[in-house]
Write a protein that holds these residues in place. Structure first.
Motif, PDB file in Angstrom:
ATOM      1  N   ILE A 198      19.239  -3.295 -12.525  1.00  0.00           N
ATOM      2  CA  ILE A 198      18.348  -3.721 -11.441  1.00  0.00           C
ATOM      3  C   ILE A 198      19.098  -4.658 -10.499  1.00  0.00           C
ATOM      4  O   ILE A 198      18.948  -4.575  -9.274  1.00  0.00           O
ATOM      5  CB  ILE A 198      17.092  -4.414 -12.012  1.00  0.00           C
ATOM      6  N   GLU A 199      19.905  -5.532 -11.050  1.00  0.00           N
ATOM      7  CA  GLU A 199      20.665  -6.470 -10.226  1.00  0.00           C
ATOM      8  C   GLU A 199      21.621  -5.727  -9.288  1.00  0.00           C
ATOM      9  O   GLU A 199      21.771  -6.094  -8.125  1.00  0.00           O
ATOM     10  CB  GLU A 199      21.443  -7.460 -11.100  1.00  0.00           C
ATOM     11  N   GLN A 200      22.266  -4.683  -9.785  1.00  0.00           N
ATOM     12  CA  GLN A 200      23.168  -3.887  -8.954  1.00  0.00           C
ATOM     13  C   GLN A 200      22.400  -3.166  -7.849  1.00  0.00           C
ATOM     14  O   GLN A 200      22.856  -3.117  -6.707  1.00  0.00           O
ATOM     15  CB  GLN A 200      23.928  -2.879  -9.809  1.00  0.00           C
ATOM     16  N   LEU A 201      21.246  -2.629  -8.189  1.00  0.00           N
ATOM     17  CA  LEU A 201      20.413  -1.964  -7.179  1.00  0.00           C
ATOM     18  C   LEU A 201      19.945  -2.956  -6.118  1.00  0.00           C
ATOM     19  O   LEU A 201      19.975  -2.662  -4.922  1.00  0.00           O
ATOM     20  CB  LEU A 201      19.203  -1.301  -7.832  1.00  0.00           C
ATOM     21  N   ARG A 202      19.512  -4.132  -6.560  1.00  0.00           N
ATOM     22  CA  ARG A 202      19.055  -5.159  -5.615  1.00  0.00           C
ATOM     23  C   ARG A 202      20.193  -5.577  -4.691  1.00  0.00           C
ATOM     24  O   ARG A 202      20.016  -5.709  -3.478  1.00  0.00           O
ATOM     25  CB  ARG A 202      18.507  -6.363  -6.370  1.00  0.00           C
ATOM     26  N   SER A 203      21.376  -5.765  -5.244  1.00  0.00           N
ATOM     27  CA  SER A 203      22.540  -6.162  -4.458  1.00  0.00           C
ATOM     28  C   SER A 203      22.875  -5.092  -3.423  1.00  0.00           C
ATOM     29  O   SER A 203      23.130  -5.404  -2.255  1.00  0.00           O
ATOM     30  CB  SER A 203      23.731  -6.406  -5.373  1.00  0.00           C
ATOM     31  N   ALA A 249      20.841  -2.830  -2.181  1.00  0.00           N
ATOM     32  CA  ALA A 249      19.760  -2.789  -1.185  1.00  0.00           C
ATOM     33  C   ALA A 249      19.911  -3.912  -0.171  1.00  0.00           C
ATOM     34  O   ALA A 249      19.700  -3.716   1.031  1.00  0.00           O
ATOM     35  CB  ALA A 249      18.407  -2.874  -1.882  1.00  0.00           C
ATOM     36  N   GLU A 250      20.297  -5.094  -0.632  1.00  0.00           N
ATOM     37  CA  GLU A 250      20.485  -6.228   0.277  1.00  0.00           C
ATOM     38  C   GLU A 250      21.623  -5.954   1.260  1.00  0.00           C
ATOM     39  O   GLU A 250      21.538  -6.298   2.437  1.00  0.00           O
ATOM     40  CB  GLU A 250      20.729  -7.507  -0.512  1.00  0.00           C
TER      41      GLU A 250
END
Length: 83
Positions: free
Chosen positions: A4-9, A11-12
């Motif tokens: 999830i952290e990689q996806l959030r990063s 996306a940002e």
């Protein structure tokens, strides 16, 4: 596996410099909320009843409610087959 952290990063990074734009109208929000509450992963009858009432209050027609429920049930069936 992607976290999830990689996806959030990611996306940002992709959304950097993109303005928020206009928010959804009340009907759009209510229909999305209904879809989330009706999904197989969060199916909660009380929450679904409230979401459906809110969608009708926001101006949804019975046809729109039925379409949302049909789409969500179709997605749920296919996602269960993949997992």
């Amino acid at each position: 596996m992607v976290t999830i952290e990689q996806l959030r990063s990611e996306a940002e990074i992709v959304m950097e410099g993109v303005s928020d734009g206009n928010g959804l109208d009340p009907l759009g929000r209510a229909l999305i909320d209904l879809a989330v509450k009706a999904s197989v992963t969060s199916l909660d009858q009380d929450a679904l009843d409230k979401a459906m009432a809110l969608a009708f209050d926001a101006g949804a027609s019975a046809i729109q409610i039925q379409e949302i429920l049909s789409l969500v049930s179709g997605l749920g069936v296919h996602s269960l087959m993949v997992s």
